[in-house]
Design an enzyme around this catalytic site. Structure first.
Site, mmCIF file in Angstrom:
data_model
loop_
_atom_site.group_PDB
_atom_site.id
_atom_site.type_symbol
_atom_site.label_atom_id
_atom_site.label_comp_id
_atom_site.label_asym_id
_atom_site.label_seq_id
_atom_site.Cartn_x
_atom_site.Cartn_y
_atom_site.Cartn_z
ATOM 1 C CD GLU A 162 -2.945 -1.237 0.416
ATOM 2 O OE1 GLU A 162 -3.288 -0.007 -1.164
ATOM 3 O OE2 GLU A 162 -3.266 -1.762 0.422
ATOM 4 C CG ASP B 147 0.715 2.833 -6.512
ATOM 5 O OD1 ASP B 147 1.325 4.070 -5.558
ATOM 6 O OD2 ASP B 147 -0.954 2.905 -6.783
ATOM 7 N N GLY C 18 -15.737 4.989 -1.816
ATOM 8 C CA GLY C 18 -15.294 5.469 -1.246
ATOM 9 C C GLY C 18 -14.884 4.010 -0.227
ATOM 10 C CG ASP D 71 -6.209 1.940 -6.926
ATOM 11 O OD1 ASP D 71 -5.517 1.076 -6.545
ATOM 12 O OD2 ASP D 71 -6.744 2.891 -6.874
HETATM 13 C C1 GLA Z 1 -4.647 4.730 -4.067
HETATM 14 C C2 GLA Z 1 -4.207 5.070 -5.107
HETATM 15 C C3 GLA Z 1 -3.676 3.870 -5.944
HETATM 16 C C4 GLA Z 1 -2.005 3.383 -4.516
HETATM 17 C C5 GLA Z 1 -3.371 3.256 -3.101
HETATM 18 C C6 GLA Z 1 -2.327 2.502 -1.509
HETATM 19 O O1 GLA Z 1 -6.063 3.349 -4.091
HETATM 20 O O2 GLA Z 1 -4.941 5.404 -6.330
HETATM 21 O O3 GLA Z 1 -2.491 4.517 -6.569
HETATM 22 O O4 GLA Z 1 -1.557 4.152 -4.263
HETATM 23 O O5 GLA Z 1 -3.995 4.496 -2.593
HETATM 24 O O6 GLA Z 1 -1.772 1.916 -2.410
#
Ligand code: GLA
Length: 386
Positions: A35, A38, A122, A173
């Site tokens: 998390e 990226d 959300g 994502d």
């Molecule tokens: C959101 C962002 C992703 C990533 C996550 C955390 O989902 O869109 O790119 O940074 O948070 O891991």
């Protein structure tokens, strides 16, 4: 109830000229671990879910897009050629994708569309990436001869977030939404773009999401501040170690070396990220060895880091994590960007029923509302349905 093609088609027929178009789907995602890694060029380990967005689209022979959001019961028209775009944020996602596809040379034409989703908004399950990926995939199919590579379609969604929404997100994502494969997680190296499918067949365990229903929005949130903290620390370390471009290249020793040169807050943020990049690789090794205990320990370590060092948790999510620990759940952590949303839990089959019962009771007793339980089934990525 899962969303079906007919739910979308019936509205498309009703709100436009009675004819039908082509229907596309794109999913939300879960992330087992990795998390906020990226945008630091590290590793992530997501998988697509069965929930997602479905859109029916038909060219209308004009330069206008007429878009109907079935969930919001809202209709917006915008011109493909007006760089300002619409003001409704849901329509800006579609507009941004159209404009970015046009930037890539795709001769996008006006169209009518109705769309809906069953990814909870959300919840940290990437409903917005599902929307972007759905339209990027569809436009590539309708006007691009499918010549744009999948990774570039993911980048179209990411650039839409950056330029039209104001969220400087990473690639996870949109990558997961476009590339998802039923039954497999994906380990992505966010620097090279290389990725591998990992079959997800945990023997004796289930993945379950517990949605706190605390709504988060990443646009304009401290999400962008976290990214800036990481970039500041990477730049300072880079002055001492030329090979360090992002925190993915750094280690704890390097961070200690520059401790006096960065703020306490930035130090904590970087400490979390350096640990998290390493945890993704440890989880991959543990999975290959069938060692779910280690996977679970890493998930708890991630939660601790996200809560105490990266500070993207909230009271409700910490509470859900505590309940999971008390109930002997193997692994549990905040999933997604944070500031609300859900926890992802790795639960032994024999504890599953009791955990779901207890977490609902305890959460309701404390916060006066039931958390929503979502059983994870890993599904396919962007596709044409008909
Ligand atoms: C959101 C962002 C992703 C990533 C996550 C955390 O989902 O869109 O790119 O940074 O948070 O891991």
């Amino acid at each position: 109830m899962r969303l079906t093609i007919d739910d979308v088609r019936s509205r498309f027929i009703k709100h436009f000229d009675g004819t039908t178009g082509s229907v596309y789907a794109s999913p939300g995602r879960i992330n087992l671990i990795g998390e906020h890694t990226d945008y630091n060029n590290g590793f992530v380990f997501p998988g697509a879910v069965q929930q997602g967005m479905i859109a029916e689209i038909k060219p209308n022979g004009t330069r206008n897009v007429n878009a109907y959001s079935i969930d919001l019961k809202d209709k917006v028209t915008f011109s493909l050629d007006d760089p300002k775009g619409p003001s409704a944020s849901w329509a800006r996602y579609i507009f941004g994708v159209c404009r970015e596809m046009m930037e890539l040379g795709i001769p996008v034409e006006g169209f009518n569309t109705a769309f809906a989703g069953d990814v909870p908004l959300g919840a940290g399950m990437s409903s917005s990436a599902a929307l972007e990926s759905c339209f990027a995939f569809a436009i590539n199919d309708l006007w691009g001869d499918n010549k744009i590579e999948k990774m570039e379609l993911a980048r179209v969604g990411q650039r839409t977030e950056h330029k039209y929404i104001g969220c400087n997100c990473g690639i996870m994502d949109q990558f997961a939404s476009v590339h998802g494969k039923a039954g497999s997680l994906m380990r992505l190296d966010c620097r090279s773009g290389e990725f591998a499918y990992f079959p997800w067949e945990p023997k004796g365990y289930k993945l379950v999401l517990v949605n706190s229903q605390v709504k988060h929005t990443l646009a304009g949130s401290p999400y962008n501040d976290r990214r800036l903290s990481c970039e500041r620390v990477a730049a300072v370390i880079g002055k001492h170690h030329a090979e360090v471009e992002t925190l993915r290249d750094a280690n704890y020793d390097m961070l200690e070396e520059v401790k006096a040169e960065v703020s306490d807050e930035d130090y904590k943020r970087a400490k979390y990220v350096i640990g998290e990049v390493d945890r993704v690789l440890k989880v991959c090794d543990a999975l290959e060895a069938g060692d779910y205990e280690t996977v679970g320990q890493m998930m708890y370590a991630t939660h601790y880091g996200l809560s105490k060092e990266y500070e993207v948790s909230c009271e409700e999510l910490d509470f859900l994590n505590d309940v999971a620990k008390e109930e002997g759940v193997t692994g549990s952590r905040i999933m997604g960007g944070g500031f609300g949303g859900c926890t992802i839990n790795l639960v032994a089959d024999e504890l599953y029923d009791n955990f779901v019962k207890v977490v609902k009771e305890k959460f309701a007793a404390k916060y006066g509302k039931d958390p929503i339980i979502i059983d994870v089934v890993i599904g396919d990525g962007s596709r044409k349905l008909c």
